[in-house]
Write an enzyme that holds these catalytic residues in place. Sequence first.
Site, PDB file in Angstrom:
ATOM      1  N   THR A  99       0.826  -1.211   0.000  1.00 38.94           N
ATOM      2  CA  THR A  99       0.000   0.000   0.000  1.00 38.94           C
ATOM      3  C   THR A  99       0.857   1.256   0.000  1.00 38.94           C
ATOM      4  O   THR A  99       0.464   2.292  -0.540  1.00 38.94           O
ATOM      5  CB  THR A  99      -0.929  -0.024   1.232  1.00 38.94           C
ATOM      6  N   THR A 121       1.604  -4.208   4.368  1.00 39.70           N
ATOM      7  CA  THR A 121       1.408  -4.558   5.782  1.00 39.70           C
ATOM      8  C   THR A 121       0.821  -5.961   5.962  1.00 39.70           C
ATOM      9  O   THR A 121       0.976  -6.571   7.023  1.00 39.70           O
ATOM     10  CB  THR A 121       0.446  -3.572   6.476  1.00 39.70           C
ATOM     11  N   ASP A 122       0.132  -6.484   4.918  1.00 40.82           N
ATOM     12  CA  ASP A 122      -0.637  -7.716   5.123  1.00 40.82           C
ATOM     13  C   ASP A 122       0.226  -8.902   5.562  1.00 40.82           C
ATOM     14  O   ASP A 122      -0.187  -9.703   6.402  1.00 40.82           O
ATOM     15  CB  ASP A 122      -1.419  -8.079   3.857  1.00 40.82           C
TER      16      ASP A 122
HETATM   17  C1  SIN Z   1      -1.040  -2.919   2.852  1.00 44.87           C
HETATM   18  O1  SIN Z   1       0.097  -2.717   2.481  1.00 44.87           O
HETATM   19  O2  SIN Z   1      -1.502  -2.315   3.855  1.00 44.87           O
HETATM   20  C2  SIN Z   1      -1.987  -3.885   2.187  1.00 44.87           C
HETATM   21  C3  SIN Z   1      -1.510  -4.412   0.883  1.00 44.87           C
HETATM   22  C4  SIN Z   1      -0.252  -5.205   1.009  1.00 44.87           C
HETATM   23  O3  SIN Z   1      -0.016  -5.846   2.031  1.00 44.87           O
HETATM   24  O4  SIN Z   1       0.515  -5.216   0.024  1.00 44.87           O
END
Ligand code: SIN
Length: 322
Positions: free
Chosen positions: A13, A93-94
């Site tokens: 993200t 973050t995932d």
């Molecule tokens: C994020 O980064 O918050 C969600 C998408 C990902 O993990 O690439």
Amino acid sequence: MAPRLTLLTTGGTIAGQAASAADTVGYTAGTLDPAALVAAVPGLDALAELRCEAVFSIDSKDMTPAHWLHLRERVEHHLAQADCNGVVITHGTDTLEETAFFLHLTCPPGKPVVMTAAMRPATALSADGPMNLYQAVAVAAHPGSADQGVLVVVNGQIFAGADIVKTDTEALDAIAAPGRGPLGATGPIRFFHPPAIDHAGSVAASALAGLGELPRVDILYVAAGSAPDLLAAAVRAGARGLVLALPGNGSLPQAWQDAVAQARTAGVAVVRSTRTGHGRVAHAADRSLPPASGELNPAKARIALMLALACGQPELATALFA
Ligand code: SIN
């Protein structure tokens, strides 16, 4: 002279773009290249001389063990350069907790390795990525960040990479280290606790050399009444290890006991973890039960088991589950 750092980008993200500045959900992750990420952060050049490499441009839900191995190789390559003082990695973050844990175990401790991410896409009002990247670079440039294993810097906090989990689908402070808390904070940078170097770099690069994949280890989530035939299906599909996300303190339902015993007799490594999301799974006095994952959640226990199987080092898993 400003430290020389390498920025490795992987997507997420933090590099995502949406059609509208108000959109924090319907966006495409991992579309911006390193130059665009850096251009959005005024003052970065005063902190460090940055070299950039786009390693991947993916949503971290699509990260696989093959990606971890490749990323580790790029980190190791850059750290080995005499004129590289540390590495900063942008990531989604995932699955940040998985990549951070993998790199913590497999990258040589010494020069700083700092990961960062964002919950809002780069196009959002009050996007958190630029400040997170600024602070991650500042932490990597800080002398106190050496010998700490992989660090994660988000939301003004410095975490041990091995400790973090994603705790919320939307909140800006979704990355946390429940039970442990942050190691430090930014602005100004300070560390509250001694270095978290437990098991940092405990898997030697030579043990992973030439590997393009890791042995398959599946996680089975055991709900009330879940059928144990899931276990045989995973083994048939090629799993060499299984992590059971069990109720409570890694409690194995009676209906699963025969299937687990059969899999272990057939040489499949089985580990008891917990689906609670928090807390330690205690080792059982009953030796017929599979080992417990200790403080590792199912996703991290899976990585420990994959590495132990890949290196033929069962003692590694034992140490990590202690
Ligand atoms: C994020 O980064 O918050 C969600 C998408 C990902 O993990 O690439």
